[in-house]
Design an enzyme around this catalytic site. Structure first.
Site, PDB file in Angstrom:
ATOM      1  N   SER A   1       0.814  -1.213   0.000  1.00  0.00           N
ATOM      2  CA  SER A   1       0.000   0.000   0.000  1.00  0.00           C
ATOM      3  C   SER A   1       0.847   1.262   0.000  1.00  0.00           C
ATOM      4  O   SER A   1       1.657   1.478  -0.897  1.00  0.00           O
ATOM      5  CB  SER A   1      -0.962  -0.028   1.185  1.00  0.00           C
ATOM      6  OG  SER A   1      -1.880   1.046   1.111  1.00  0.00           O
ATOM      7  N   HIS A   2       0.691   2.087   1.020  1.00  0.00           N
ATOM      8  CA  HIS A   2       1.324   3.399   1.096  1.00  0.00           C
ATOM      9  C   HIS A   2       2.724   3.339   1.708  1.00  0.00           C
ATOM     10  O   HIS A   2       3.351   4.385   1.907  1.00  0.00           O
ATOM     11  CB  HIS A   2       0.454   4.340   1.927  1.00  0.00           C
ATOM     12  CG  HIS A   2       0.136   3.778   3.290  1.00  0.00           C
ATOM     13  ND1 HIS A   2      -0.680   2.687   3.451  1.00  0.00           N
ATOM     14  CD2 HIS A   2       0.531   4.143   4.530  1.00  0.00           C
ATOM     15  CE1 HIS A   2      -0.772   2.405   4.743  1.00  0.00           C
ATOM     16  NE2 HIS A   2      -0.048   3.271   5.415  1.00  0.00           N
TER      17      HIS A   2
ATOM     18  N   ASP B   1      -1.897   6.828  -3.645  1.00  0.00           N
ATOM     19  CA  ASP B   1      -0.810   6.139  -2.952  1.00  0.00           C
ATOM     20  C   ASP B   1      -0.223   5.002  -3.775  1.00  0.00           C
ATOM     21  O   ASP B   1      -0.499   4.872  -4.968  1.00  0.00           O
ATOM     22  CB  ASP B   1      -1.299   5.628  -1.597  1.00  0.00           C
ATOM     23  CG  ASP B   1      -2.254   4.447  -1.724  1.00  0.00           C
ATOM     24  OD1 ASP B   1      -3.012   4.390  -2.722  1.00  0.00           O
ATOM     25  OD2 ASP B   1      -2.258   3.573  -0.839  1.00  0.00           O
TER      26      ASP B   1
ATOM     27  N   ASP C   1      -0.662   1.707  -4.105  1.00  0.00           N
ATOM     28  CA  ASP C   1      -1.499   0.763  -4.852  1.00  0.00           C
ATOM     29  C   ASP C   1      -2.779   1.384  -5.383  1.00  0.00           C
ATOM     30  O   ASP C   1      -3.639   0.670  -5.904  1.00  0.00           O
ATOM     31  CB  ASP C   1      -1.818  -0.468  -4.001  1.00  0.00           C
ATOM     32  CG  ASP C   1      -2.640  -0.146  -2.765  1.00  0.00           C
ATOM     33  OD1 ASP C   1      -2.488   0.966  -2.216  1.00  0.00           O
ATOM     34  OD2 ASP C   1      -3.431  -1.006  -2.327  1.00  0.00           O
TER      35      ASP C   1
ATOM     36  N   ASP D   1      -5.380   2.974  -3.890  1.00  0.00           N
ATOM     37  CA  ASP D   1      -6.666   2.945  -3.205  1.00  0.00           C
ATOM     38  C   ASP D   1      -6.897   4.143  -2.282  1.00  0.00           C
ATOM     39  O   ASP D   1      -8.004   4.344  -1.787  1.00  0.00           O
ATOM     40  CB  ASP D   1      -6.871   1.626  -2.444  1.00  0.00           C
ATOM     41  CG  ASP D   1      -5.861   1.394  -1.327  1.00  0.00           C
ATOM     42  OD1 ASP D   1      -4.913   2.193  -1.197  1.00  0.00           O
ATOM     43  OD2 ASP D   1      -6.026   0.404  -0.582  1.00  0.00           O
ATOM     44  N   ARG D   2      -5.865   4.943  -2.019  1.00  0.00           N
ATOM     45  CA  ARG D   2      -6.013   6.118  -1.166  1.00  0.00           C
ATOM     46  C   ARG D   2      -5.926   7.392  -2.009  1.00  0.00           C
ATOM     47  O   ARG D   2      -5.451   7.372  -3.140  1.00  0.00           O
ATOM     48  CB  ARG D   2      -4.950   6.137  -0.069  1.00  0.00           C
ATOM     49  CG  ARG D   2      -5.012   4.923   0.822  1.00  0.00           C
ATOM     50  CD  ARG D   2      -4.028   5.003   1.973  1.00  0.00           C
ATOM     51  NE  ARG D   2      -4.011   3.754   2.716  1.00  0.00           N
ATOM     52  CZ  ARG D   2      -3.874   3.650   4.026  1.00  0.00           C
ATOM     53  NH1 ARG D   2      -3.724   4.746   4.756  1.00  0.00           N
ATOM     54  NH2 ARG D   2      -3.875   2.484   4.628  1.00  0.00           N
TER      55      ARG D   2
ATOM     56  N   THR E   1     -11.711  -0.211  11.650  1.00  0.00           N
ATOM     57  CA  THR E   1     -10.790   0.114  10.563  1.00  0.00           C
ATOM     58  C   THR E   1     -10.489  -1.148   9.753  1.00  0.00           C
ATOM     59  O   THR E   1     -10.230  -2.206  10.307  1.00  0.00           O
ATOM     60  CB  THR E   1      -9.494   0.703  11.130  1.00  0.00           C
ATOM     61  OG1 THR E   1      -9.799   1.928  11.801  1.00  0.00           O
ATOM     62  CG2 THR E   1      -8.490   0.973  10.026  1.00  0.00           C
TER      63      THR E   1
ATOM     64  N   LYS F   1     -11.451   0.486  -1.383  1.00  0.00           N
ATOM     65  CA  LYS F   1     -11.385   1.937  -1.507  1.00  0.00           C
ATOM     66  C   LYS F   1     -10.706   2.268  -2.819  1.00  0.00           C
ATOM     67  O   LYS F   1      -9.962   1.451  -3.365  1.00  0.00           O
ATOM     68  CB  LYS F   1     -10.692   2.566  -0.309  1.00  0.00           C
ATOM     69  CG  LYS F   1      -9.349   1.992   0.107  1.00  0.00           C
ATOM     70  CD  LYS F   1      -8.872   2.664   1.381  1.00  0.00           C
ATOM     71  CE  LYS F   1      -7.576   2.036   1.916  1.00  0.00           C
ATOM     72  NZ  LYS F   1      -7.823   0.815   2.698  1.00  0.00           N
TER      73      LYS F   1
END
Length: 614
Positions: free
Chosen positions: A172-173, A337, A339, A341-342, A405, A437
């Site tokens: 991810s991020h 980000d 991947d 999704d953000r 979360t 997301k």
């Protein structure tokens, strides 16, 4: 998609073998270093190729292995440093444990999607995953070109192609590169992350695993679109953009957005942070929506994200922030980000908090976004996210849900038809068009709102800005001042002791107790019972909620790869319009001071200052 069958497969034991054995050229990679590469995912100018191996039989090899400690997934898959994943059989064990945890009907002779954010080790890991999938009876793998496919795009492809599920190679991020992070997670046939019932089984199987099943085939060429077939197993390298773009065109009014981006009096910029959305930004924003090619920055995906930290917030997306807060900055800026999704959304010299962002999208969705023309079915947020969305749900008389979360908690509500729009304060926003997301979706949602507000404005007329939309929302609903303090890579022992100390305070707390100028309404350790399947998630965050609606929340994040990230969330509602333009840190200072003293954070962690303030 037609099913394919494995009637000709043979199982052959391979004694004393491992995934660093030279028997498999692709797997000898585990003891080597690799140069950082630029990742090109341009569509091929020629038709996709198709190749078929001569043999109609492929051999499955049974490789002995032993359990490896520490393979329990966090809130979004298994994340560790690259140096951990390249240890002997580390990735292979987890992948095999996954197949051991799934009912055979969930993958046998079926189709799985494979994609990732382009980070270091993805291309090598893809070969391992493909061979183990084949060894366990999967019929077909759909893999993005160069192993690239954003997390929301994987969810979209799973749903469009009616696949059995999919693997996402991403941390991810978190930063990428030989010294940094790598990750893997599995999504189910609805496109949503695997539920805890499955991830718990995977972890259990990592503790007892004894063999890995894989096939002896050459590495798949991921650089060319097309199908490669070995016996009854096939791998199709696909364009990672097409299915996802088609879905977005069905959600949004692209002509409306194109009208905004083509205006001479509106300037747009998007920072892909050298991450996976670099592969999507040009096809979507430039080719389809008419944005200027120079509006895309850091648009080439790199395995180390250009030595950056691909987390779209005010700290790590500093280049974009400086542009947006500079003299005569653009009207609209956004970033995504690692991947994809953000997201982060900014106006000229104006930051939109993620909590406000999802609330504003929900409040404007029906009029600005065709997908919601009949109105949202319901709204939901993660527990630490501010209550701004709650107020929209109340005004629109929509069902509302507060969940732990982790995006997986939204999936059941979506599948049951109870939820349309949701978000997390950690820069994640999305809807039921997929089950993840979606960073680009959020950017397009905001562009839709701005475009709708300005659709009748003639050249020379003042355009409604991002700041105008946000301030109008505050005037209608009130402002939820919100901030998050992140303390990254704390020593786990001290962080855990702090949480236990807070849980002890909660157990002794009483309504009405005074905490400085604040009176306690209740304190608890958040627990959630899923209204769809009745599953329970406990110990999801320590909350202190006060009688004026203010909240302090403490959590340990499950998205890092080393140590513990302590997160403190501070929120206070302000109905007075005259106070809405206060700086959030100034407005929240008394509550922030209380949060730090109440937790004894410095005593437990030794930290003087947060790593990131949002």
């Amino acid at each position: 998609m037609d099913s394919v069958f494995f009637s000709t497969l043979k199982l052959t034991p391979l004694p004393n073998a491992s995934f660093s054995n030279r028997h498999f050229a692709s797997l000898s990679l585990l003891s080597r270093k690799f140069p950082i590469r630029r990742l090109s995912v341009k569509a091929s100018s020629s038709a996709p190729s198709t190749s078929t191996a001569n043999s109609q039989t492929i051999k499955i090899i049974s490789m002995p292995t032993k359990p490896i400690e520490g393979q329990k997934t966090g809130t979004s898959g298994l994340r560790k440093k690259v140096k951990v994943f390249i240890e002997e059989n580390y990735l292979a064990n987890w992948i095999q444990a996954l197949f051991n945890s799934l009912p055979p009907e969930d993958y046998k002779d079926g189709v799985l999607v494979l994609g990732g954010d382009g980070r270091y080790f993805n291309r090598e890991a893809a070969q391992i995953i493909i061979k183990i999938a084949a060894g366990n009876g999967v019929g077909k793998i759909l893999v993005g070109k160069e192993g690239i496919m954003s997390t929301p795009a994987v969810s979209a492809v799973i749903r469009k192609q009616k696949a059995n599920g999919g693997f996402i190679m991403s941390a991810s991020h978190n930063p990428g590169g030989p010294e940094y992070d790598w990750g893997i997670k599995f999504n189910y046939s609805s496109g949503q992350p695997a539920p805890e019932t499955i991830t718990d089984k995977i972890y259990g199987n990592t503790l007892s695993i004894s063999e890995i099943k894989m096939v002896d085939i050459p590495d798949i060429d991921l650089s060319c679109l097309g199908v490669t077939t070995y016996g009854n197993f096939s791998v199709e390298v696909v364009d990672p953009v097409s299915d996802y773009l088609e879905l977005l065109e069905n959600v949004f009014d692209f002509q409306l957005i194109k009208g905004l981006l083509s205006r001479s009096d509106f300037r747009f910029t998007f920072d892909a942070m050298h991450a996976v959305t670099g592969a999507y930004a040009k096809p979507i924003f430039v080719d389809k929506l008419g944005a200027s090619p120079d509006s895309i920055s850091n648009g080439v995906p790199l395995e180390d994200f250009g030595h950056g930290h691909p987390d779209p917030n005010l700290t790590y997306a500093k280049d974009l922030v400086n542009i947006m807060y500079g003299v005569n900055g653009p009207d609209f800026g956004a970033a995504s980000d690692g991947d994809g999704d953000r997201n982060m959304v900014l106006g000229r010299s104006f930051f939109v908090t993620p909590s406000d962002s999802v609330a504003i999208i929900a409040a404007n969705a029906q009029e600005a976004i065709p997908y919601f023309q009949s109105g949202p079915k319901g709204l939901a947020r993660s527990m630490p996210t501010s209550g701004a969305l709650d107020r929209v749900a109340e005004k629109l008389t929509l069902p509302f849900f507060e969940v732990p979360t982790g995006w997986k908690f939204f999936g059941n509500l979506m599948d049951a038809g109870k939820l349309s729009i949701c978000g997390e304060e950690s820069f994640g926003t999305g809807s039921d068009h997929i089950r993840e997301k979606d960073g680009i979706w959020a950017v397009l949602a905001w562009l839709s709102i701005i475009a709708y507000r300005n659709k009748d404005k003639k050249p020379g007329e003042k355009l409604a800005s991002v700041a105008d939309v946000v301030k109008e929302h505050w005037a209608t609903y009130g402002r939820n001042f919100f901030s998050r303090y992140d303390y990254e890579e704390c020593e786990s022992e001290g962080a855990n002791k702090m949480i236990e100390y807070l849980r002890d305070l909660v157990s002794k707390s009483k309504a009405g107790e005074k905490y400085g100028n604040y009176a306690l309404q209740f304190a608890d350790d958040f627990s959630y019972t899923d209204p769809v399947d009745g599953s329970v998630a406990s110990k999801q965050g320590v909350r202190f909620v006060f009688t004026d609606g203010s909240r302090i929340i403490y959590r340990l994040s499950g998205t890092g790869s080393a140590g513990a990230t302590v997160r403190i969330y501070i929120e206070q509602f302000e109905p007075d319009v005259s106070k809405h333009e206060m700086d959030a840190q100034a407005a929240l200072k008394p509550l922030i001071d209380l949060a730090l003293s109440l937790s004894k954070l410095k005593d437990f962690t030794g930290r003087e200052k947060p790593t990131v303030i949002t």
